[in-house]
Scaffold this active site. Structure first.
Site, short mmCIF file in Angstrom:
data_model
loop_
_atom_site.label_atom_id
_atom_site.label_comp_id
_atom_site.label_asym_id
_atom_site.label_seq_id
_atom_site.Cartn_x
_atom_site.Cartn_y
_atom_site.Cartn_z
N GLU A 219 0.79 -1.23 0.00
CA GLU A 219 0.00 0.00 0.00
C GLU A 219 0.82 1.28 0.00
OE1 GLU A 219 -2.92 -0.15 3.12
OE2 GLU A 219 -3.98 -1.83 2.20
N GLU B 106 -4.98 -8.82 0.93
CA GLU B 106 -5.62 -8.55 2.22
C GLU B 106 -7.12 -8.40 2.03
OE1 GLU B 106 -4.11 -5.23 4.55
OE2 GLU B 106 -2.05 -5.81 4.12
C1 BG6 Z 1 -4.24 -2.30 5.47
C2 BG6 Z 1 -2.82 -2.56 5.92
O1 BG6 Z 1 -4.35 -0.95 5.16
O2 BG6 Z 1 -5.28 -2.57 6.32
C3 BG6 Z 1 -2.71 -3.34 7.20
O3 BG6 Z 1 -2.03 -3.11 4.90
C4 BG6 Z 1 -3.75 -2.85 8.16
O4 BG6 Z 1 -1.42 -3.21 7.69
C5 BG6 Z 1 -5.13 -3.15 7.60
O5 BG6 Z 1 -3.59 -3.33 9.42
C6 BG6 Z 1 -6.24 -2.68 8.51
O6 BG6 Z 1 -6.36 -1.29 8.50
P1 BG6 Z 1 -6.25 -0.29 9.73
O7 BG6 Z 1 -6.44 1.05 9.09
O8 BG6 Z 1 -7.35 -0.59 10.67
O9 BG6 Z 1 -4.94 -0.45 10.35
#
Ligand code: BG6
Length: 456
Positions: free
Chosen positions: A163, A355
């Site tokens: 990301e 993810e």
């Molecule tokens: C993604 C990331 O943006 O979403 C992760 O690659 C992250 O590292 C996951 O933990 C969940 O998002 P957030 O904003 O709740 O940390």
């Protein structure tokens, strides 16, 4: 059956979010170590010093992954654990940790999917300007070389960046995550230029110096718009919106990063918006940046929509009373249909969902189990959408649940629980949530159990 043989059913983590082991065995600080120690940065003043203590408990964690039945595990390497100063001397104990982890995964029949950079730049490099420094592509190349030299005999799947949308957009443009910088548009152009070159140099190292044929990709994210209906015009409108950049926040958009990398040019929207102000590359540099990759990774959590009632205060995927997770993200399973479809049509590469998941209100019940029925329903719906797009001919090679275990959710601290495994941070006790068992059954049946009716 839709899910192909050898489908990479997996779960993910990132070094800073799970490892802990703050300065253990020669590791030095990275930007998350440093800035999370500053007052007011992270919810409740928390930090990742200990996190899930995965640095010490990785054997137990791999055993749990095996128990769930994972076929793949996506993790990231902490740059400052391996090269404490970012460049120069290698920390043998640091790289050994990953080498041991990889061995244990392979022994458990789990394919390691390695992310080189999941946001944790060594402080020593940040002090020299970080990604703004024109030397940064060379730093990243050196770091990649160490990882490839020590691990590529066993690791096949590599992702360069996780990301860039987030760590550049939120971290370097609007100052909402480490290192909490606010750079001008001009500087963000330079940062982007450096990142494109860093990606290209890393890909060259993996290709040329890797000890076996590698599968290389990255793990971007971005808003994917869901069409109002499946009529041609609505689909076209959603596709266009998905690749149009937001002028105020162009680094967050699809296409800003992936068009140069996968198509060897800036997107129409970027050219329209910035014209001559876009970073300039020589022909050789373009070739370096856009050398062919093997898959298109994508982190997909929620789709965006323009059309429902969006009274002030609601994000554009939400409507009055719409289902939302505890990070306030909308329940939009169709994103796992439209994102792979749009991305495959544009980039022509097999898709890996790097993810997908949700944060829920999970706790250990009186019976000792974690009954996360919402997560089961969430995954069930999203996986049916993914199956649909595969059925329609889009090649999808794997699905990676975020996250293998509850962890340090960046600026949210430990408040948000995304895991398949519950972590009691007071004792570090792990408990497989109901969703972990449910997901295990999906994996064992290669998706067939998705058709056995609602989960509970
Ligand atoms: C993604 C990331 O943006 O979403 C992760 O690659 C992250 O590292 C996951 O933990 C969940 O998002 P957030 O904003 O709740 O940390």
């Amino acid at each position: 059956m839709a899910f192909p043989k050898g489908f990479l059913w997996g779960a993910a983590s990132a070094a800073y979010q799970v490892e802990g082991g703050y300065l253990d065995d020669g590791k030095k600080e990275n930007i998350w170590d440093h800035f999370s120690h500053e007052k007011g940065r992270i919810m409740h003043g928390e930090n990742g010093d200990v996190a899930c203590d995965h640095y010490h408990r990785w054997r137990e964690d791999v055993a749990l992954m095996k128990k769930i039945g994972l076929k793949s595990y996506r993790f990231s390497v902490s740059w400052s654990r391996v090269l404490p100063d970012g460049v120069g001397e290698v920390n043998e104990k640091g790289i050994q940790f990953y080498s041991d982890l990889v061995d244990a995964l392979l022994e458990a029949g789990i394919e390691p999917l390695l992310t080189l950079y999941h946001w944790d730049l060594p402080m020593a490099l940040h002090a020299q300007g970080g990604w703004l420094n024109p030397q940064s592509p060379a730093w990243f190349e050196e770091y990649t070389r160490v990882v490839v030299d020590r691990l590529s005999d066993r690791v096949k799947y590599f992702m360069t960046f996780n990301e860039p949308q987030m760590f550049v957009g939120l971290g370097l443009q609007v100052g909402q995550m480490a290192p909490f910088d606010t750079h001008s548009t001009e500087e963000v152009m330079d940062i982007s230029r450096n990142l494109f070159l860093a990606h290209g140099r890393a890909v060259s190292v993996i290709r040329k110096e890797g000890k076996q044929a590698a599968k290389i990709g990255m793990a971007p994210t971005g808003d994917v718009y869901l069409p109002k209906s499946e009529d041609k015009d609505d689909v076209e409108e959603a596709r266009k919106a998905s690749f149009a950049l937001n002028p105020g926040f162009f680094t967050l958009g699809n296409g800003w990063w992936t068009d140069p990398i996968f198509l060897g040019r800036f997107s129409e929207s970027a050219v329209e918006m910035f014209g001559d102000a876009l970073p300039k590359f020589t022909e050789e540099e373009w070739a370096l940046i856009s050398q062919p990759l093997d898959f298109f990774g994508f982190n997909a959590y929620q789709g965006s929509v323009h059309y429902p009632i969006s009274p002030d205060g609601y994000q554009d995927y939400a409507y009055v009373g719409s289902p939302r997770t505890t990070t306030d993200w909308g329940l939009t399973p169709d994103v796992l249909y439209w994102a792979p479809k749009f991305m495959y049509e544009r980039y022509g590469k097999p898709i890996l969902i790097t993810e997908n998941g949700m944060a829920g209100m999970d706790w250990v019940s009186l019976d000792g189990a974690v009954h996360d029925s919402c997560r089961i329903d969430f995954l069930h719906r999203y996986l049916l959408s993914l199956e649909r797009v595969i059925d329609e001919g889009v090649p999808v090679i794997g699905y990676t649940q975020w996250s293998i275990m509850d962890n340090f959710e960046w600026c949210h601290g430990y408040d948000k629980r995304f895991g398949l495994i519950y972590v009691d941070y007071r004792t570090q006790e792990r408990t497989c949530k109901d969703s972990a068992y449910w997901y295990g059954q999906v994996i064992r049946t290669n998706g067939e159990s998705l058709h056995e009716g609602a989960a509970l």
